[in-house]
Design a protein around this motif. Structure first.
Motif, PDB file in Angstrom:
ATOM      1  N   PHE A  87       1.098  -1.166  -0.055  1.00 36.37           N
ATOM      2  CA  PHE A  87       0.114   0.049  -0.039  1.00 36.37           C
ATOM      3  C   PHE A  87       0.785   1.074  -0.070  1.00 36.37           C
ATOM      4  O   PHE A  87       0.426   2.306  -0.698  1.00 36.37           O
ATOM      5  CB  PHE A  87      -0.872  -0.026   1.281  1.00 36.37           C
ATOM      6  CG  PHE A  87      -2.082  -1.042   1.205  1.00 36.37           C
ATOM      7  CD1 PHE A  87      -2.427  -1.371  -0.044  1.00 36.37           C
ATOM      8  CD2 PHE A  87      -2.900  -1.096   2.114  1.00 36.37           C
ATOM      9  CE1 PHE A  87      -3.639  -2.568  -0.118  1.00 36.37           C
ATOM     10  CE2 PHE A  87      -3.963  -1.885   2.238  1.00 36.37           C
ATOM     11  CZ  PHE A  87      -4.418  -2.509   0.763  1.00 36.37           C
ATOM     12  N   LEU A  88       1.775   1.309   0.768  1.00 38.25           N
ATOM     13  CA  LEU A  88       2.810   2.266   0.852  1.00 38.25           C
ATOM     14  C   LEU A  88       3.480   2.616  -0.444  1.00 38.25           C
ATOM     15  O   LEU A  88       3.509   3.651  -0.925  1.00 38.25           O
ATOM     16  CB  LEU A  88       3.949   1.989   1.921  1.00 38.25           C
ATOM     17  CG  LEU A  88       3.527   2.673   3.165  1.00 38.25           C
ATOM     18  CD1 LEU A  88       4.777   2.146   4.325  1.00 38.25           C
ATOM     19  CD2 LEU A  88       3.138   3.967   3.632  1.00 38.25           C
ATOM     20  N   LEU A 134      -5.629  14.377 -10.952  1.00 36.33           N
ATOM     21  CA  LEU A 134      -6.034  14.085  -9.422  1.00 36.33           C
ATOM     22  C   LEU A 134      -7.109  13.034  -9.553  1.00 36.33           C
ATOM     23  O   LEU A 134      -6.819  12.032  -8.735  1.00 36.33           O
ATOM     24  CB  LEU A 134      -6.379  15.284  -8.976  1.00 36.33           C
ATOM     25  CG  LEU A 134      -6.543  14.999  -7.203  1.00 36.33           C
ATOM     26  CD1 LEU A 134      -5.396  14.477  -6.713  1.00 36.33           C
ATOM     27  CD2 LEU A 134      -7.059  16.463  -6.592  1.00 36.33           C
ATOM     28  N   GLY A 135      -8.230  13.026 -10.322  1.00 34.86           N
ATOM     29  CA  GLY A 135      -8.853  12.131 -10.246  1.00 34.86           C
ATOM     30  C   GLY A 135      -8.516  10.852 -10.875  1.00 34.86           C
ATOM     31  O   GLY A 135      -8.959   9.697 -10.283  1.00 34.86           O
ATOM     32  N   SER A 140      -6.813   5.256  -9.856  1.00 34.70           N
ATOM     33  CA  SER A 140      -5.841   4.210  -9.809  1.00 34.70           C
ATOM     34  C   SER A 140      -5.494   3.527  -8.225  1.00 34.70           C
ATOM     35  O   SER A 140      -5.549   2.366  -8.319  1.00 34.70           O
ATOM     36  CB  SER A 140      -4.708   5.060 -10.158  1.00 34.70           C
ATOM     37  OG  SER A 140      -3.440   4.180 -10.321  1.00 34.70           O
ATOM     38  N   TRP A 141      -5.745   4.477  -7.398  1.00 29.51           N
ATOM     39  CA  TRP A 141      -5.363   3.943  -6.135  1.00 29.51           C
ATOM     40  C   TRP A 141      -6.530   3.206  -5.637  1.00 29.51           C
ATOM     41  O   TRP A 141      -6.323   1.780  -5.297  1.00 29.51           O
ATOM     42  CB  TRP A 141      -5.534   5.185  -5.024  1.00 29.51           C
ATOM     43  CG  TRP A 141      -4.212   5.981  -4.851  1.00 29.51           C
ATOM     44  CD1 TRP A 141      -3.137   5.507  -5.323  1.00 29.51           C
ATOM     45  CD2 TRP A 141      -3.860   7.095  -4.151  1.00 29.51           C
ATOM     46  NE1 TRP A 141      -1.987   6.332  -5.208  1.00 29.51           N
ATOM     47  CE2 TRP A 141      -2.599   7.303  -4.493  1.00 29.51           C
ATOM     48  CE3 TRP A 141      -4.674   8.118  -3.608  1.00 29.51           C
ATOM     49  CZ2 TRP A 141      -2.086   8.455  -3.984  1.00 29.51           C
ATOM     50  CZ3 TRP A 141      -4.148   9.033  -3.183  1.00 29.51           C
ATOM     51  CH2 TRP A 141      -2.909   9.383  -3.350  1.00 29.51           C
ATOM     52  N   LEU A 142      -8.038   3.225  -6.080  1.00 33.03           N
ATOM     53  CA  LEU A 142      -9.081   2.583  -5.669  1.00 33.03           C
ATOM     54  C   LEU A 142      -9.082   1.032  -6.422  1.00 33.03           C
ATOM     55  O   LEU A 142      -9.248   0.023  -5.890  1.00 33.03           O
ATOM     56  CB  LEU A 142     -10.330   3.252  -6.108  1.00 33.03           C
ATOM     57  CG  LEU A 142     -10.649   4.496  -5.307  1.00 33.03           C
ATOM     58  CD1 LEU A 142     -11.970   5.119  -5.834  1.00 33.03           C
ATOM     59  CD2 LEU A 142     -10.903   3.962  -3.682  1.00 33.03           C
ATOM     60  N   ASN A 181       0.032  -1.135 -11.866  1.00 27.13           N
ATOM     61  CA  ASN A 181       0.999   0.149 -12.270  1.00 27.13           C
ATOM     62  C   ASN A 181       0.484   0.828 -13.331  1.00 27.13           C
ATOM     63  O   ASN A 181       1.045   1.380 -14.188  1.00 27.13           O
ATOM     64  CB  ASN A 181       2.256  -0.331 -12.665  1.00 27.13           C
ATOM     65  CG  ASN A 181       3.031  -0.901 -11.510  1.00 27.13           C
ATOM     66  OD1 ASN A 181       3.525   0.024 -10.582  1.00 27.13           O
ATOM     67  ND2 ASN A 181       3.267  -2.202 -11.059  1.00 27.13           N
ATOM     68  N   VAL A 182      -0.923   0.534 -13.864  1.00 23.50           N
ATOM     69  CA  VAL A 182      -1.735   1.252 -15.180  1.00 23.50           C
ATOM     70  C   VAL A 182      -1.554   2.759 -14.858  1.00 23.50           C
ATOM     71  O   VAL A 182      -1.082   3.550 -15.728  1.00 23.50           O
ATOM     72  CB  VAL A 182      -2.962   0.667 -15.067  1.00 23.50           C
ATOM     73  CG1 VAL A 182      -3.594   1.624 -16.229  1.00 23.50           C
ATOM     74  CG2 VAL A 182      -2.876  -0.612 -15.859  1.00 23.50           C
ATOM     75  N   GLY A 183      -1.903   2.982 -13.487  1.00 26.86           N
ATOM     76  CA  GLY A 183      -1.715   4.428 -13.360  1.00 26.86           C
ATOM     77  C   GLY A 183      -0.547   5.258 -13.461  1.00 26.86           C
ATOM     78  O   GLY A 183      -0.362   6.293 -14.110  1.00 26.86           O
ATOM     79  N   VAL A 184       0.648   4.656 -12.929  1.00 24.72           N
ATOM     80  CA  VAL A 184       1.828   4.872 -12.922  1.00 24.72           C
ATOM     81  C   VAL A 184       2.288   4.944 -14.619  1.00 24.72           C
ATOM     82  O   VAL A 184       3.001   6.220 -14.903  1.00 24.72           O
ATOM     83  CB  VAL A 184       3.022   4.095 -12.284  1.00 24.72           C
ATOM     84  CG1 VAL A 184       4.364   4.363 -12.503  1.00 24.72           C
ATOM     85  CG2 VAL A 184       2.422   4.039 -10.902  1.00 24.72           C
TER      86      VAL A 184
END
Length: 309
Positions: A87-88, A134-135, A140-142, A181-184
């Motif tokens: 998570f971190l 930001l959205g 991505s986190w969710l 890692n899609v968001g990254v």
């Protein structure tokens, strides 16, 4: 027990982390000092402070995890510890890339010069662009958190089942890592596109200025050439950073190969270590502020020595 080569490489990685923390610490300190002096926090100041803090946290997390994994891997065996570290990693790594993307877009909008209607719309609606990014980060986190928990559970099953199921789990694990890692990767692609467009804009502008000055470079041309060099170095460092992350993901499937893991760690640390000092040297405000802070620290150390004597 570490071999001599592994010990040397691990020392190099630790040195890169220390230098990166010092560089990012100076960036955050200079901007916080300016904020306290001016009694207002600018957008670029907020981005630089947040980027520096996120990279400091990322380097501490990576180097701590690396030492634990190599020296005492049993500490990482409990499932809840692995979940918390995952998570971190997701939060800090995606935050760091998000702020790097925001910094690139900010410089792109402020410096680039295009007549295309999309670019003109982007300049007018820059606040909406940041809200959209930001959205994307929150979404991505969710999506990444549940997958991270599933990865940990699959890894636990992987080591107690048969070799046939291990192969099956590995193929699923690759897909899971790619999904987390899609968001990254999205922010990484956006950053590269923005940097390439900014390089093209600066290169065109410097060429026009050279022709206007009959082949002689003026001060503005030198500034643009310097900015192009900074951007190209940033692109190279950013690509190296993600190459190192890919190497460390590969090491999940060959956990006994410490040499490859440490090598990937060295490549990961090149970006936060070098880019922080490139930002300081390329920005007069950061350079002067860093020199001023270092001089104050030096004077305070001399004062302590005089009091001791």
């Amino acid at each position: 027990m570490l071999s001599a080569v592994e010990g040397i490489l691990l020392s190099i990685a630790a040195s890169e982390a220390v230098l990166g923390i010092l560089g990012d610490g100076l960036i955050a300190l200079v901007n916080c000092t300016d904020c306290a002096r001016n009694k207002r926090l600018s957008r670029i100041g907020f981005i630089l402070i947040s980027l520096a803090i996120s990279r400091i946290c990322l380097m501490w997390l990576l180097i701590s995890e690396a030492y634990i994994k190599i020296v005492s891997p049993k500490l990482l065996s409990p499932t809840n510890i692995i979940v918390h570290i995952s998570f971190l990693w997701i939060i800090i790594s995606q935050l760091s890339v998000w702020f790097a993307t925001s910094l690139s877009i900010f410089y792109f909008v402020k410096i680039a010069n295009f007549s295309h209607y999309i670019f003109l719309w982007l300049k007018r609606k820059i606040n909406r662009v940041f809200l959209f990014l930001l959205g994307c980060l929150l979404v991505s986190w969710l999506f990444s958190f549940p997958v991270a928990v599933k990865i940990v559970k699959d890894n636990k099953v992987q080591y107690i089942n048969t070799s046939w199921q291990i192969g099956k789990r590995k193929s699923e694990l690759i897909l899971h890592y790619a999904f987390t890692n899609v968001g990254v990767f999205l922010f990484f692609v956006v950053t590269l596109i923005v940097c390439f467009l900014l390089v093209i804009s600066l290169w065109r502008h410097s060429k026009r200025m050279q022709l206007r000055e009959s082949g002689f470079r003026d001060l503005n041309t030198e500034v643009h050439v310097k900015a192009i060099k900074v951007l190209i170095s940033f692109i190279i460092l950013f690509i190296l950073h993600f190459t190192g992350i890919a190497i460390n993901v590969i090491c999940v499937f060959i956990p006994e190969n410490n040499l490859l893991f440490i090598f990937g760690l060295i490549i990961i640390f090149i970006y936060p270590c070098c880019h922080s000092f490139i930002l300081i040297l390329a920005n007069n405000r950061l350079k002067q502020g860093s020199v001023r802070i270092l001089q104050q620290l030096k004077c305070s150390e001399k004062g302590k020595d005089l009091r001791v004597t």
